[in-house]
Scaffold this active site. Structure first.
Site, PDB file in Angstrom:
ATOM      1  N   HIS A 189     -15.638 -50.798-120.865  1.00 60.89           N
ATOM      2  CA  HIS A 189     -16.495 -50.967-119.688  1.00 60.89           C
ATOM      3  C   HIS A 189     -17.159 -52.329-119.697  1.00 60.89           C
ATOM      4  O   HIS A 189     -17.497 -52.853-120.776  1.00 60.89           O
ATOM      5  CB  HIS A 189     -17.554 -49.854-119.617  1.00 60.89           C
ATOM      6  N   ASP A 209     -19.854 -52.774-117.556  1.00 60.50           N
ATOM      7  CA  ASP A 209     -21.254 -52.595-117.162  1.00 60.50           C
ATOM      8  C   ASP A 209     -22.139 -52.515-118.401  1.00 60.50           C
ATOM      9  O   ASP A 209     -21.674 -52.192-119.500  1.00 60.50           O
ATOM     10  CB  ASP A 209     -21.438 -51.354-116.265  1.00 60.50           C
ATOM     11  N   ASP A 262     -21.941 -53.870-126.880  1.00 58.25           N
ATOM     12  CA  ASP A 262     -21.653 -52.675-126.045  1.00 58.25           C
ATOM     13  C   ASP A 262     -21.409 -53.114-124.608  1.00 58.25           C
ATOM     14  O   ASP A 262     -22.297 -53.016-123.787  1.00 58.25           O
ATOM     15  CB  ASP A 262     -22.818 -51.691-126.143  1.00 58.25           C
ATOM     16  N   GLU A 272     -19.879 -46.821-116.992  1.00 59.52           N
ATOM     17  CA  GLU A 272     -19.940 -46.048-118.238  1.00 59.52           C
ATOM     18  C   GLU A 272     -21.388 -45.773-118.604  1.00 59.52           C
ATOM     19  O   GLU A 272     -21.735 -44.684-119.048  1.00 59.52           O
ATOM     20  CB  GLU A 272     -19.261 -46.821-119.372  1.00 59.52           C
ATOM     21  N   GLU A 273     -22.241 -46.757-118.401  1.00 60.97           N
ATOM     22  CA  GLU A 273     -23.641 -46.617-118.811  1.00 60.97           C
ATOM     23  C   GLU A 273     -24.445 -45.820-117.781  1.00 60.97           C
ATOM     24  O   GLU A 273     -25.569 -45.408-118.061  1.00 60.97           O
ATOM     25  CB  GLU A 273     -24.278 -47.997-119.012  1.00 60.97           C
ATOM     26  N   GLU A 316     -15.595 -49.244-127.961  1.00 66.03           N
ATOM     27  CA  GLU A 316     -17.041 -49.010-128.123  1.00 66.03           C
ATOM     28  C   GLU A 316     -17.476 -49.438-129.526  1.00 66.03           C
ATOM     29  O   GLU A 316     -16.675 -49.424-130.460  1.00 66.03           O
ATOM     30  CB  GLU A 316     -17.359 -47.517-127.914  1.00 66.03           C
ATOM     31  N   HIS A 360     -27.975 -51.572-126.824  1.00 69.74           N
ATOM     32  CA  HIS A 360     -29.055 -51.116-125.929  1.00 69.74           C
ATOM     33  C   HIS A 360     -30.430 -51.646-126.347  1.00 69.74           C
ATOM     34  O   HIS A 360     -31.439 -51.227-125.797  1.00 69.74           O
ATOM     35  CB  HIS A 360     -29.105 -49.585-125.817  1.00 69.74           C
TER      36      HIS A 360
HETATM   37 ZN   LIG Z   1     -20.537 -48.691-124.384  1.00 69.83          ZN
END
Ligand SMILES: [Zn+2]
Length: 385
Positions: free
Chosen positions: A72, A74, A105, A140-141, A169, A358
């Site tokens: 992903h 995003d 990520d 995805e997020e 990931e 994150h």
């Molecule tokens: Zn991810």
């Protein structure tokens, strides 16, 4: 000249692609992949009540075997940008680290997968001995309804079939090569609701306090493990996350009480069997005294595990050769888009080190980008040997 994963990662990091914004990130991938001879499709998926999301599918080659890289573009929001040492969308490099939201990520790993594919193709006259593809989503997020789940269906309707998939990931815990994710737990949310009868606290005999029943049922549901774990998973777990009564009046017995919970479950259960187990335990604890019900939220997160076999051996071998580490086969952590891919082909997750995902100052070692590109390259060379 070898493709440069650092330059590509930095270009992706400069795209502000906070879900649901594309932010230019898919366009970067489209340009690079088209330049290497991939056929690239951009597909936008939408449904009522959700933001439309852009996705990308790229493929080179038309025959089997077909290896797909999934991921992903995003990212989660950066939060207060003033707390970052480097701006979250600047792709700054300092002390051998590349900084930015999405560094681990998972834009960094996407850059590595693209660079490895380009190198692999360049070494073979631009054509694979089979097919390589990229399944990339921008959802995805977020709530993940207009992303990989629909992209896989879209690809199937086009007649696309995949033999194996690698999802980039950030699987590693502390060092590149320490962990492959071979499966994921499922996730199920529910709300326990206990009915009572509202009344004056000074006259409890005229009321029925639903807090008592709620506490009884919560205790019962927390008392016993859901299982003892399985060959590939630790025990399933139920956590209450909120108790909601919302009664601001000091002399009032409330008429209803609620508690929300989440279950992370392993391959001992299906969603249906898990619901039955929880409701049976609640029924036993409630007896004739407590009036209760459970509202279950729909979930698209079942547990799964990818069986051992030649593909896993190939990936483990490539990681060991490049990093000198034998990865642990793990099923821990949250859900991932692998849960949507596993219905189409075996899927393994291997990417960068997840420590700062994150977080403020999300970052990856530049050396890890080089090493991950080498791992992916070795996987491609062996897969298409
Ligand atoms: Zn991810």
């Amino acid at each position: 000249m070898a493709a440069d994963p650092l330059a590509l990662a930095a270009e992706l990091l400069r795209c502000p692609s906070v879900t649901p914004a594309e932010g230019g990130a898919l366009s970067v991938l489209e340009r690079v992949l088209k330049g290497a001879g991939f056929t690239v499709h951009r597909a936008t998926f939408a449904e009522p009540g959700t933001a439309p999301i852009e996705n990308l599918y790229a493929r080179i080659g038309s025959t089997a075997p077909h290896l797909a890289f999934a991921g992903h573009t995003d990212v989660v929001p950066p939060g207060d940008e003033a707390t970052w040492h480097h701006p979250p969308f600047a792709a700054a490099i300092e002390g051998g680290m590349l900084y930015g939201r999405g560094a681990v990520d998972m834009k960094g790993a996407l850059a590595c997968a693209v660079a490895a594919s380009l190198d692999h193709l360049a070494a073979r006259g631009g054509k694979p001995k089979g097919s390589i593809s990229f399944l990339i989503t921008g959802d995805e997020e977020g709530i993940a309804v207009n992303g990989t789940v629909k992209l896989m269906q879209w690809a199937k309707e086009r007649g696309e079939t995949f033999d194996h998939c690698l999802l980039g990931e950030p699987s590693n815990a502390a060092e590149l090569g320490d962990t492959i994710k071979v499966g994921r737990r499922g996730s199920l949310n529910g709300t326990l609701i206990v009915a009572g009868k509202q009344g004056h606290v000074a006259y409890p005999e005229r009321a029925e306090n639903p807090v008592r029943g709620l506490v009884t049922l919560m205790s019962a549901l927390m008392a016993e493990p859901l299982d003892q774990g399985s060959a590939s998973f630790g025990p399933s777990n139920l956590e209450f996350t909120s108790i909601d009564i919302g009664n601001a009046t000091v002399n009032l017995i409330p008429g209803e009480s609620r508690a929300r919970f989440n279950i992370r479950f392993n391959d001992c259960h299906s969603q249906a069997s898990l619901r039955m187990l929880i409701e049976t335990r609640a029924r036993v604890a409630a007896g004739e005294r407590v009036r209760w019900q459970i509202e279950w939220q729909p979930s698209n997160a079942d547990s799964f595990v990818t069986s051992p076999g030649p593909f896993l051996d190939l990936v483990v071998g490539a990681i060991a050769e490049v990093t000198g580490r034998t990865p642990t086969l793990s099923t821990t952590g949250g859900t991932s888009d692998a849960r949507f891919i596993k219905n189409y082909c075996p899927v393994l997750e291997f990417g960068l080190v997840g420590q700062t995902m994150h977080q403020v100052d999300e970052r990856t070692a530049v050396a890890d980008l080089t090493a991950l590109t080498a791992v992916y390259r070795r996987i491609l060379d062996r897969y298409f040997a």
